[in-house]
Enzyme design. Structure first.
Site, PDB file in Angstrom:
ATOM      1  N   CYS A   1     -17.277  16.251 125.070  1.00  0.00           N
ATOM      2  CA  CYS A   1     -18.126  15.812 126.172  1.00  0.00           C
ATOM      3  C   CYS A   1     -19.592  15.806 125.743  1.00  0.00           C
ATOM      4  CB  CYS A   1     -17.936  16.744 127.370  1.00  0.00           C
ATOM      5  SG  CYS A   1     -18.875  16.259 128.845  1.00  0.00           S
TER       6      CYS A   1
ATOM      7  N   ASP B   1     -21.968  16.892 127.415  1.00  0.00           N
ATOM      8  CA  ASP B   1     -22.644  18.038 128.029  1.00  0.00           C
ATOM      9  C   ASP B   1     -23.439  18.817 126.980  1.00  0.00           C
ATOM     10  OD1 ASP B   1     -23.055  20.791 129.144  1.00  0.00           O
ATOM     11  OD2 ASP B   1     -21.905  19.983 130.828  1.00  0.00           O
TER      12      ASP B   1
ATOM     13  N   ARG C   1     -24.313  21.750 126.802  1.00  0.00           N
ATOM     14  CA  ARG C   1     -23.869  23.122 126.561  1.00  0.00           C
ATOM     15  C   ARG C   1     -22.690  23.211 125.603  1.00  0.00           C
ATOM     16  NH1 ARG C   1     -22.549  24.328 132.671  1.00  0.00           N
ATOM     17  NH2 ARG C   1     -21.659  22.247 132.324  1.00  0.00           N
TER      18      ARG C   1
ATOM     19  N   HIS D   1     -14.115  20.755 128.686  1.00  0.00           N
ATOM     20  CA  HIS D   1     -14.693  22.045 129.060  1.00  0.00           C
ATOM     21  C   HIS D   1     -14.642  22.220 130.567  1.00  0.00           C
ATOM     22  CE1 HIS D   1     -18.671  20.627 130.652  1.00  0.00           C
ATOM     23  NE2 HIS D   1     -18.374  19.583 129.914  1.00  0.00           N
TER      24      HIS D   1
ATOM     25  N   CYS E   1     -17.136  20.716 134.029  1.00  0.00           N
ATOM     26  CA  CYS E   1     -17.595  19.399 133.551  1.00  0.00           C
ATOM     27  C   CYS E   1     -18.143  18.579 134.716  1.00  0.00           C
ATOM     28  CB  CYS E   1     -16.429  18.662 132.889  1.00  0.00           C
ATOM     29  SG  CYS E   1     -16.826  16.994 132.330  1.00  0.00           S
TER      30      CYS E   1
END
Length: 297
Positions: free
Chosen positions: A113, A115, A117, A169, A172
């Site tokens: 992803c 993302d 993080r 994750h 999300c």
């Protein structure tokens, strides 16, 4: 001389029969009204106000714009961290960068992803050159996405990677957005794939009332769907057909504790797929087709 809607006057300099370049404009992007500009030729912004670009210390300089130093950069902290990282690597492994410059030979393709993080290399402790990485919203593999398919094809056919990891994750944002009816714009089209996964597994959500638990389940099912989508490509099936070892894995990363959970999905051959998705004779690579032809002759 033309006037834009914002009242900005610009000079159109003709450079070819089909291209006009806007020079000395105070804006970098704008739209020209069809009423104002009746011609169909495109108008592009040229960042260089003159045909001759100055060069300072071997670098291109745009006139009337003074380059700022590293100390004045709005991203100084990142540049400093990069310099420190480079220095540390040079100290610990003096030949690392010279080796890296020669070629890359990762054994793993990571599809994750976007993302911020979930940084692929950081969460598995990998160094530069160990992972070939592709990231998008909610770690999807859509069969009309030439970006993702090109990455898979290059990784499998050129880099000869042996493992493809699909890592989703929990928490999300893409999964969360897909489970809510509010429109978000262009990304709504992308999220339809996740909605399809939900619709195909709707019975699995019965009795689960907690929203977080529902999103966590959908995130896991979405990883499984991506694993299957990758295996359904002719790219991966061609590799299996020619005896190349390629395994596709499904993982989930927990943002709250930094740990990765294996979901139990690991596909290593077309025998693990539903027969409707299996190509009886996947089209071989171009250079292999030539070899086959030569061998027959």
């Amino acid at each position: 001389m033309f006037k834009l809607r914002a009242g900005i006057s610009v000079l159109l300099t003709k450079v070819s029969p089909s291209l006009n370049v806007v020079r000395n404009s105070s804006v970098r992007a704008f739209s020209v009204s069809p009423v104002i500009c009746k011609r169909t030729t495109p108008i592009l912004y040229n960042p260089l106000p003159s045909t001759e670009a100055e060069r300072v210390n071997g670098k291109q300089k745009i006139k009337n714009i003074e380059p700022y130093s590293r100390e004045k950069s709005p991203l100084t902290s990142l540049l400093n961290k990069n310099a420190k990282w480079s220095e540390d690597v040079h100290t610990s492994d003096p030949t690392f960068f010279s080796r890296s410059a020669q070629k890359q030979s990762p054994n793993i393709l990571w599809i994750g992803c976007s993302d911020s993080r979930v940084s692929a290399e950081q969460i598995v402790g990998a160094g530069p050159g160990e992972l070939f990485v592709h990231r998008n919203i909610a770690n999807l593999c859509i069969h009309t996405d030439l970006n993702c398919l090109s990455v898979i094809q290059y990784a499998v056919d050129v880099l000869k990677i042996e493992h493809i990891i699909v890592c989703g994750h929990y928490g999300c944002g893409g999964i969360n957005a897909a489970m809510h009816p509010e429109p978000l714009g262009l990304i709504d089209n992308w999220l339809v794939k996740i909605k399809d996964v939900y619709a195909a597994n709707k019975e699995k959500f019965e009795g689960i009332n907690d929203q977080k638990s529902r999103e966590d389940l959908l995130a896991e099912l979405n990883v499984g769907d991506t694993v299957q989508s990758i295996c359904h490509t002719a790219i991966v099936q061609q590799a299996w057909k020619r005896g190349q070892k390629v395994s596709v894995h499904g993982w989930m990363y927990e943002v709250e504790d930094g740990l990765i959970n294996e979901l139990g999905w690991c596909v290593s051959s077309s025998e693990q797929l539903e027969s409707v998705y299996v190509y009886e004779n996947p089209r071989p690579l171009k250079h292999q087709r030539h070899k086959n032809i030569e061998s027959k002759e």
